[in-house]
Design a protein around this motif. Structure first.
Motif, PDB file in Angstrom:
ATOM      1  N   SER A 207       0.925  -1.312   0.025  1.00 38.04           N
ATOM      2  CA  SER A 207       0.053  -0.104   0.072  1.00 38.04           C
ATOM      3  C   SER A 207       0.932   1.274   0.133  1.00 38.04           C
ATOM      4  CB  SER A 207      -0.898   0.000   1.134  1.00 38.04           C
ATOM      5  OG  SER A 207      -1.789   1.291   1.366  1.00 38.04           O
ATOM      6  N   ALA A 208       1.903   1.220   0.483  1.00 38.49           N
ATOM      7  CA  ALA A 208       2.729   2.270   0.876  1.00 38.49           C
ATOM      8  C   ALA A 208       3.377   2.652  -0.532  1.00 38.49           C
ATOM      9  CB  ALA A 208       3.836   2.081   1.904  1.00 38.49           C
ATOM     10  N   ILE A 209       3.805   1.652  -1.265  1.00 37.52           N
ATOM     11  CA  ILE A 209       4.342   1.871  -2.690  1.00 37.52           C
ATOM     12  C   ILE A 209       3.396   2.353  -3.557  1.00 37.52           C
ATOM     13  CG2 ILE A 209       5.494   0.574  -4.513  1.00 37.52           C
ATOM     14  CD1 ILE A 209       7.075  -1.145  -2.678  1.00 37.52           C
ATOM     15  N   LEU A 210       2.330   1.960  -3.287  1.00 35.76           N
ATOM     16  CA  LEU A 210       1.259   2.290  -4.460  1.00 35.76           C
ATOM     17  C   LEU A 210       0.978   3.820  -4.084  1.00 35.76           C
ATOM     18  CD1 LEU A 210      -1.396  -0.635  -4.618  1.00 35.76           C
ATOM     19  CD2 LEU A 210       0.252   0.272  -6.510  1.00 35.76           C
ATOM     20  N   SER A 211       0.919   4.312  -2.847  1.00 36.12           N
ATOM     21  CA  SER A 211       0.696   5.756  -2.444  1.00 36.12           C
ATOM     22  C   SER A 211       1.684   6.571  -2.646  1.00 36.12           C
ATOM     23  CB  SER A 211       0.488   5.720  -0.999  1.00 36.12           C
ATOM     24  OG  SER A 211      -0.594   4.930  -0.391  1.00 36.12           O
ATOM     25  N   ALA A 212       3.072   5.967  -2.750  1.00 37.40           N
ATOM     26  CA  ALA A 212       4.199   6.663  -3.111  1.00 37.40           C
ATOM     27  C   ALA A 212       4.293   7.185  -4.804  1.00 37.40           C
ATOM     28  CB  ALA A 212       5.567   6.061  -2.860  1.00 37.40           C
ATOM     29  N   ALA A 213       3.923   6.009  -5.610  1.00 39.52           N
ATOM     30  CA  ALA A 213       3.636   6.082  -6.783  1.00 39.52           C
ATOM     31  C   ALA A 213       2.758   7.170  -7.330  1.00 39.52           C
ATOM     32  CB  ALA A 213       3.637   4.814  -7.719  1.00 39.52           C
ATOM     33  N   GLY A 214       1.531   7.080  -6.224  1.00 40.61           N
ATOM     34  CA  GLY A 214       0.229   7.742  -6.797  1.00 40.61           C
ATOM     35  C   GLY A 214       0.643   9.352  -6.443  1.00 40.61           C
ATOM     36  N   LEU A 215       1.323   9.590  -5.503  1.00 38.01           N
ATOM     37  CA  LEU A 215       1.556  11.034  -5.051  1.00 38.01           C
ATOM     38  C   LEU A 215       2.673  11.493  -6.207  1.00 38.01           C
ATOM     39  CD1 LEU A 215       2.117  10.931  -1.223  1.00 38.01           C
ATOM     40  CD2 LEU A 215       0.247  11.810  -2.504  1.00 38.01           C
ATOM     41  N   SER A 216       3.553  10.651  -6.494  1.00 39.61           N
ATOM     42  CA  SER A 216       4.652  11.202  -7.524  1.00 39.61           C
ATOM     43  C   SER A 216       4.099  11.385  -8.913  1.00 39.61           C
ATOM     44  CB  SER A 216       5.881  10.283  -7.470  1.00 39.61           C
ATOM     45  OG  SER A 216       6.596  10.105  -6.507  1.00 39.61           O
ATOM     46  N   PHE A 217       3.074  10.583  -9.246  1.00 34.76           N
ATOM     47  CA  PHE A 217       2.269  10.585 -10.320  1.00 34.76           C
ATOM     48  C   PHE A 217       1.552  11.870 -10.386  1.00 34.76           C
ATOM     49  CE2 PHE A 217      -1.411   9.856 -13.347  1.00 34.76           C
ATOM     50  CZ  PHE A 217      -0.877   9.466 -14.547  1.00 34.76           C
ATOM     51  N   LEU A 218       1.349  12.476  -9.276  1.00 32.75           N
ATOM     52  CA  LEU A 218       0.356  13.575  -9.204  1.00 32.75           C
ATOM     53  C   LEU A 218       1.111  14.863  -9.093  1.00 32.75           C
ATOM     54  CD1 LEU A 218      -2.777  12.620  -6.950  1.00 32.75           C
ATOM     55  CD2 LEU A 218      -2.735  12.793  -9.161  1.00 32.75           C
ATOM     56  N   LEU A 247       5.641   4.035 -20.183  1.00 35.21           N
ATOM     57  CA  LEU A 247       4.667   3.705 -19.192  1.00 35.21           C
ATOM     58  C   LEU A 247       4.809   2.007 -18.770  1.00 35.21           C
ATOM     59  CD1 LEU A 247       3.239   6.152 -20.724  1.00 35.21           C
ATOM     60  CD2 LEU A 247       1.552   5.749 -19.626  1.00 35.21           C
ATOM     61  N   LEU A 248       5.092   1.365 -19.645  1.00 37.07           N
ATOM     62  CA  LEU A 248       4.935   0.057 -19.534  1.00 37.07           C
ATOM     63  C   LEU A 248       5.967  -0.682 -18.499  1.00 37.07           C
ATOM     64  CD1 LEU A 248       4.130  -2.905 -20.458  1.00 37.07           C
ATOM     65  CD2 LEU A 248       5.829  -2.971 -22.161  1.00 37.07           C
ATOM     66  N   PHE A 249       7.309  -0.299 -18.371  1.00 39.26           N
ATOM     67  CA  PHE A 249       7.933  -0.698 -17.596  1.00 39.26           C
ATOM     68  C   PHE A 249       8.035  -0.418 -16.336  1.00 39.26           C
ATOM     69  CE2 PHE A 249      10.103  -1.404 -21.985  1.00 39.26           C
ATOM     70  CZ  PHE A 249      10.367  -2.693 -21.926  1.00 39.26           C
ATOM     71  N   PRO A 250       7.992   1.066 -16.016  1.00 38.65           N
ATOM     72  CA  PRO A 250       7.695   1.375 -14.506  1.00 38.65           C
ATOM     73  C   PRO A 250       6.422   0.966 -13.904  1.00 38.65           C
ATOM     74  CG  PRO A 250       7.559   3.291 -15.990  1.00 38.65           C
ATOM     75  CD  PRO A 250       8.062   2.204 -16.740  1.00 38.65           C
ATOM     76  N   GLY A 251       5.450   0.860 -14.900  1.00 33.05           N
ATOM     77  CA  GLY A 251       4.003   0.151 -14.525  1.00 33.05           C
ATOM     78  C   GLY A 251       4.310  -1.576 -13.891  1.00 33.05           C
ATOM     79  N   LEU A 252       4.973  -2.173 -15.052  1.00 33.06           N
ATOM     80  CA  LEU A 252       5.253  -3.583 -14.721  1.00 33.06           C
ATOM     81  C   LEU A 252       5.858  -3.667 -13.303  1.00 33.06           C
ATOM     82  CD1 LEU A 252       6.296  -5.083 -18.026  1.00 33.06           C
ATOM     83  CD2 LEU A 252       4.078  -5.463 -16.647  1.00 33.06           C
ATOM     84  N   ALA A 253       6.991  -2.703 -12.857  1.00 30.26           N
ATOM     85  CA  ALA A 253       7.747  -2.751 -11.839  1.00 30.26           C
ATOM     86  C   ALA A 253       6.950  -2.491 -10.462  1.00 30.26           C
ATOM     87  CB  ALA A 253       8.892  -1.795 -11.807  1.00 30.26           C
ATOM     88  N   ILE A 254       6.065  -1.727 -10.595  1.00 29.87           N
ATOM     89  CA  ILE A 254       5.239  -1.644  -9.415  1.00 29.87           C
ATOM     90  C   ILE A 254       4.152  -2.695  -9.462  1.00 29.87           C
ATOM     91  CG2 ILE A 254       3.075  -0.028  -8.726  1.00 29.87           C
ATOM     92  CD1 ILE A 254       4.390   2.347 -10.308  1.00 29.87           C
ATOM     93  N   CYS A 255       3.683  -3.152 -10.467  1.00 33.87           N
ATOM     94  CA  CYS A 255       2.670  -4.327 -10.402  1.00 33.87           C
ATOM     95  C   CYS A 255       3.269  -5.476  -9.660  1.00 33.87           C
ATOM     96  CB  CYS A 255       2.365  -4.837 -11.701  1.00 33.87           C
ATOM     97  SG  CYS A 255       1.062  -3.410 -12.225  1.00 33.87           S
ATOM     98  N   VAL A 256       4.548  -5.839 -10.219  1.00 35.71           N
ATOM     99  CA  VAL A 256       5.288  -7.041  -9.648  1.00 35.71           C
ATOM    100  C   VAL A 256       5.802  -6.867  -8.251  1.00 35.71           C
ATOM    101  CG1 VAL A 256       7.381  -8.283  -9.969  1.00 35.71           C
ATOM    102  CG2 VAL A 256       6.277  -7.814 -11.944  1.00 35.71           C
ATOM    103  N   THR A 257       6.148  -5.552  -7.852  1.00 30.56           N
ATOM    104  CA  THR A 257       6.446  -5.372  -6.428  1.00 30.56           C
ATOM    105  C   THR A 257       5.363  -5.527  -5.419  1.00 30.56           C
ATOM    106  OG1 THR A 257       8.091  -4.007  -7.334  1.00 30.56           O
ATOM    107  CG2 THR A 257       7.542  -3.802  -4.918  1.00 30.56           C
ATOM    108  N   VAL A 258       4.031  -4.853  -5.666  1.00 29.90           N
ATOM    109  CA  VAL A 258       2.992  -5.046  -5.181  1.00 29.90           C
ATOM    110  C   VAL A 258       2.483  -6.550  -4.980  1.00 29.90           C
ATOM    111  CG1 VAL A 258       0.681  -4.378  -4.993  1.00 29.90           C
ATOM    112  CG2 VAL A 258       2.305  -2.568  -5.360  1.00 29.90           C
ATOM    113  N   LEU A 259       2.581  -7.266  -6.192  1.00 27.30           N
ATOM    114  CA  LEU A 259       2.148  -8.619  -6.070  1.00 27.30           C
ATOM    115  C   LEU A 259       3.005  -9.389  -5.312  1.00 27.30           C
ATOM    116  CD1 LEU A 259       0.647 -10.864  -7.368  1.00 27.30           C
ATOM    117  CD2 LEU A 259       1.962 -11.034  -9.259  1.00 27.30           C
ATOM    118  N   SER A 260       4.450  -9.232  -5.443  1.00 26.56           N
ATOM    119  CA  SER A 260       5.249 -10.075  -4.508  1.00 26.56           C
ATOM    120  C   SER A 260       5.028 -10.172  -2.921  1.00 26.56           C
ATOM    121  CB  SER A 260       6.945  -9.692  -5.065  1.00 26.56           C
ATOM    122  OG  SER A 260       6.928  -8.352  -4.746  1.00 26.56           O
TER     123      SER A 260
END
Length: 280
Positions: A207-218, A247-260
């Motif tokens: 959740s923290a990684i997703l929040s960090a990515a969301g804040l940086s995206f904004l 968009l593909l590679f950083p998006g995959l990095a977020i998805c794989v990290t959160v999934l793991s």
């Protein structure tokens, strides 16, 4: 002291193995980024602008000619660092509040629980957004905002675990024997709830990684030109048709990290408490 709840001794499920394997690879790549990254992640014109992935630039280049592979690797260091710092801070602060609420008098307990309930009713992302809007953008403020947004969750979890332990006979016997609450918490309660807090911390890390990515995206988190997965996504959204790899590679990095980390957390929770495991 009553023995702590232990993970059942049996073969680890495949989800834990996959999650641990993915998490280990991600952590190693992030830590070794300065060594294995072929280019400076902030160096412009490392190659042609918007160059497609190839042998020279494995993930291609962005709108400034920066090597995307190098930026994604270094972005992992920032994202993992923000997530780890925020979760540890949230667990320490929220855990302390939860323990105080569980072992304090009725008035203090009632006040703390009402405050926790009010804050917990708001999504953690909304709390983080409001705090960053007040504190200002930046990696430090974003980390602090995410940590504060996690405190109500960990306070509520810790209170529930500690209150359940407090109701057990061995705690009542220890209180009757005159043992102070601080010693009770340190010697008896904490060893029995630590495993559960670790599991919840693993889930909160995602959740923290997703929040960090969301804040940086904004534009409210890590500021350009520093590489961060959410920031890279934000810079590449204007080139989604010309250079979708941005968009593909950083998006995959977020998805794989959160999934793991979700796989690790869910599986550990099932191992600790098999009653929570969904029927197959």
């Amino acid at each position: 002291m009553v023995p702590t709840t232990t993970i059942r001794r049996r073969a680890l499920p495949w989800s834990v193995i996959i999650g641990l394997g993915l998490a280990l690879v991600i952590i190693i790549l992030a830590l070794a980024a300065p060594v294995i990254a072929p280019y400076d992640p902030m160096r412009m014109a490392s190659g042609p602008r918007l160059s497609a992935p190839g042998l020279t630039h494995l993930f291609g280049t962005d709108e400034f000619g920066r090597d995307l592979f190098s930026r994604v690797l270094h972005g992992g260091r920032l994202s993992l660092g923000i997530g780890l710092t925020a979760v540890l801070t949230g667990i320490l602060a929220g855990g302390l509040i939860g323990l105080i609420a569980a072992f304090s008098g009725r008035v203090i307990q009632s006040v703390l629980l009402r405050l926790i309930d009010v804050l917990y009713s708001f999504p953690d992302t909304l709390i983080a957004l409001a705090l960053v809007a007040f504190l200002g953008p930046g990696i430090g403020n974003a980390t602090l905002a995410i940590a504060i947004s996690l405190i109500p969750f960990y306070a509520r979890v810790t209170y529930g675990l500690a209150a359940a332990e407090r109701a057990k006979p061995y705690i009542e016997a220890a209180q009757l024997a005159g043992i102070r609450s601080a010693r009770l918490v340190r010697v008896h309660v904490m060893p029995n709830i630590t495993q559960s807090l670790i599991v919840m911390g693993t889930l909160g890390f995602s959740s923290a990684i997703l929040s960090a990515a969301g804040l940086s995206f904004l534009g409210l988190g890590v500021q350009p030109p520093s590489p961060e997965w959410g920031g890279i996504l934000a810079s590449g959204r204007n080139y989604i048709t010309k250079a979708p790899w941005i968009l593909l590679f950083p998006g995959l990095a977020i998805c794989v990290t959160v999934l793991s980390f979700n796989l690790i957390g869910d599986s550990l929770r099932d191992l600790i408490d098999p009653r929570r495991k969904s029927p197959s």
